[in-house]
Scaffold this active site. Structure first.
Site, short mmCIF file in Angstrom:
data_model
loop_
_atom_site.label_atom_id
_atom_site.label_comp_id
_atom_site.label_asym_id
_atom_site.label_seq_id
_atom_site.Cartn_x
_atom_site.Cartn_y
_atom_site.Cartn_z
N SER A 1 -8.35 10.21 1.26
CA SER A 1 -7.18 11.05 0.97
C SER A 1 -7.58 12.18 0.05
CB SER A 1 -6.08 10.21 0.29
OG SER A 1 -5.02 11.02 -0.17
N LEU B 1 -6.44 -7.12 5.81
CA LEU B 1 -7.62 -6.71 5.04
C LEU B 1 -7.56 -7.16 3.59
CD1 LEU B 1 -8.40 -3.12 6.38
CD2 LEU B 1 -9.29 -5.32 7.13
N GLY C 1 -4.41 1.07 5.66
CA GLY C 1 -4.27 1.34 4.24
C GLY C 1 -2.87 1.05 3.75
N ASP D 1 -4.82 -4.94 13.13
CA ASP D 1 -3.66 -4.57 12.31
C ASP D 1 -2.91 -5.84 11.93
OD1 ASP D 1 -1.23 -3.23 11.23
OD2 ASP D 1 -2.06 -1.46 12.23
N GLY E 1 -5.75 -0.50 11.49
CA GLY E 1 -4.51 0.24 11.27
C GLY E 1 -3.98 0.89 12.53
N TYR F 1 -3.77 3.09 -5.57
CA TYR F 1 -4.05 3.98 -4.43
C TYR F 1 -5.14 5.01 -4.73
CZ TYR F 1 -3.28 7.19 -0.56
OH TYR F 1 -3.47 7.99 0.54
N LYS G 1 -9.02 5.18 -3.03
CA LYS G 1 -9.49 6.30 -2.22
C LYS G 1 -10.74 6.93 -2.82
CE LYS G 1 -6.34 5.86 0.91
NZ LYS G 1 -6.68 5.43 2.28
N SER H 1 0.18 2.02 13.78
CA SER H 1 1.02 3.16 13.42
C SER H 1 0.19 4.28 12.85
CB SER H 1 2.10 2.73 12.40
OG SER H 1 1.49 2.35 11.18
N GLY H 2 0.82 5.43 12.68
CA GLY H 2 0.22 6.55 11.97
C GLY H 2 -1.08 7.05 12.56
#
Length: 267
Positions: A122, A56, A81, A40, A16, A161, A165, A19-20
């Site tokens: 999360s 993934l 994610g 990524d 990942g 989601y 998590k 970004s972020g």
């Protein structure tokens, strides 16, 4: 100054990284002197040693990327994610957990004594104990194809989601206990809402006002990607060498307020 984090000269893998939080972690690790191998589905802008395209949600894509990674990996950072919609529940669970686990298990034989794995989960996963039977069932469904088959057979349980998590948290604790004999650590990090490209998707699902009112950190703002990347990098560092099996809440006392009875536990 003494290299207290111990990343200089190490080889690390970051998913990942386009970004972020993943991008912020990759950038910080490069600055700390690590040789960063980034994965990524999109191009990686950080000046890493190697950037590989990897999806993934597909075992073949993961395996192809792993074949190009170094034979020694000192630390793995699972940052990739999906937020759920517009992605399906199946694709979300595949990327967020099943693919994450397959990559982790593929890389673990290359991680030496003293190495570590850190995954982003999360605050949305904090209710994992309430859903433990389903979580354990997916975690027990071994391998990528086994995990995918379980999700397809149990769509009412593989709920996207939040479930993905929850699975990361339980998997982290289970494998940390098993890996202690190898002296390889595994931890995860639970961020509060963070200003990444994923956040608008959550706003679209339940409304920005709901997120801000019920899940935002008590300081009244979203975190920055760097405020999550830095503790994540700490978890895999030399400074955290006796820390394993932990789910670190990085939420400026959001979970603390729930534990203290100052706000309701909604998850």
């Amino acid at each position: 100054m003494h290299d207290v984090l111990g990343y200089a000269g190490t080889r690390v893998v970051v998913t990942g990284a386009a970004s972020g939080m993943g991008e912020a972690a990759a950038r910080l690790l490069v600055e700390l002197g690590a040789e960063v191998h980034a994965l990524d589905v999109r191009p990686v802008k950080v000046g890493v040693a190697q950037a590989l395209l990897a999806n993934l949600a597909e075992q073949g894509s993961i395996d192809a990327a792993v074949s190009q990674l170094p034979q020694r990996v000192d630390a793995l950072f699972n940052c990739a994610g999906l937020p759920g919609p517009p992605f399906s529940n199946l694709e979300t669970v595949l990327v967020n957990f099943v693919g994450l686990r397959h990559l982790t298990e593929s890389v673990l034989p290359r991680i030496p004594e003293g190495g570590a794995v850190a995954s982003i989960t999360s605050v949305a996963g904090m209710g994992w104990r309430k859903n433990l039977d389903a979580v354990k069932a997916l975690v027990a469904a071994g391998g990528f194809e086994g995990g995918k088959a379980w999700c397809e057979a149990n769509p009412e349980k593989a709920g996207g989601y939040l479930f993905s998590k929850q699975c990361i948290i339980y998997y982290t604790k289970l494998r940390a206990a098993e890996l202690a004999s190898r002296q390889v650590r595994m931890n995860c990090l639970s961020p509060a809402p963070t200003a990444t490209p994923m956040l608008p998707a959550f706003h679209g699902q339940v409304g920005k006002q709901v997120i801000d009112q019920h899940f935002q950190a008590p300081v009244g703002r979203d975190a920055t990607p760097e405020e999550m990347a830095e503790p994540l990098v700490f978890l895999n560092s030399r400074m955290a060498r006796f820390v394993s099996g932990q789910n670190l809440f990085v939420d400026y006392a959001y979970e603390a307020m729930i534990d203290a009875g100052l706000r309701p536990a909604l998850l």
